[in-house]
Scaffold this active site. Sequence first.
Site, PDB file in Angstrom:
ATOM      1  CE  LYS A  67      -3.591  -2.376   2.411  1.00 26.76           C
ATOM      2  NZ  LYS A  67      -4.693  -2.149   1.296  1.00 26.76           N
ATOM      3  CB  CYS A  68       3.822   1.829  -0.560  1.00 18.95           C
ATOM      4  SG  CYS A  68       5.245   3.022  -0.400  1.00 18.95           S
TER       5      CYS A  68
END
Length: 198
Positions: A75-76
């Site tokens: 989730k970057c």
Amino acid sequence: DHIWLFIVINIFKKIMFKNKSCIYLIFFILFYSNNSMTNDTKNFFDFKINSIDGNELKLSKFEGKSLLLVNVASKCGFTNQYNQLQELYDLYKNKDFVVLAIPSNQFGGQEPGNESEIKKFCETNFNITFPITEKYEVKGDNAHPIYLWAKESYGKSTIPKWNFHKILINKNGKVEDTFASFTNPMSKKILKKLDQIL
């Protein structure tokens, strides 16, 4: 070790045990040197880690290959680099090159899932075929031993500052170079370095 023992014995003979401070100093030098030699001879392939399936992965399996060690997260803002990592792996895998992804939740809590969720995410969204490990810490005192070794043997540039930090390991199992998170895996900088060492 035998050379050091010979030196110590000869020094002992000369000082005849009269100067205790010299004796303590000799033992300190001997102990320190032995530790240094042990640390210097250790390389990446001496370690082991668990794969994302929970199986022990002995890194000696990759001996003679170069690896790009990358701490990853799902989730970057850099997560799309998975595409370029796969492209890089496909480009060089027949030249003894491997990408090794190590999920970590240490940066912004951006890898919150468990191993099965991470594996499904990588395979579904990016068709990842290179090896991925269990989730580990990659900085600090509790970092996986390969990161502690990298810091000790190469320096602070091996410490990830964010997700998708990259450490290049050469065929001798030593750190060759490091690359920041924003360095695209298919950048000229990385490709040039790989062409030099492969």
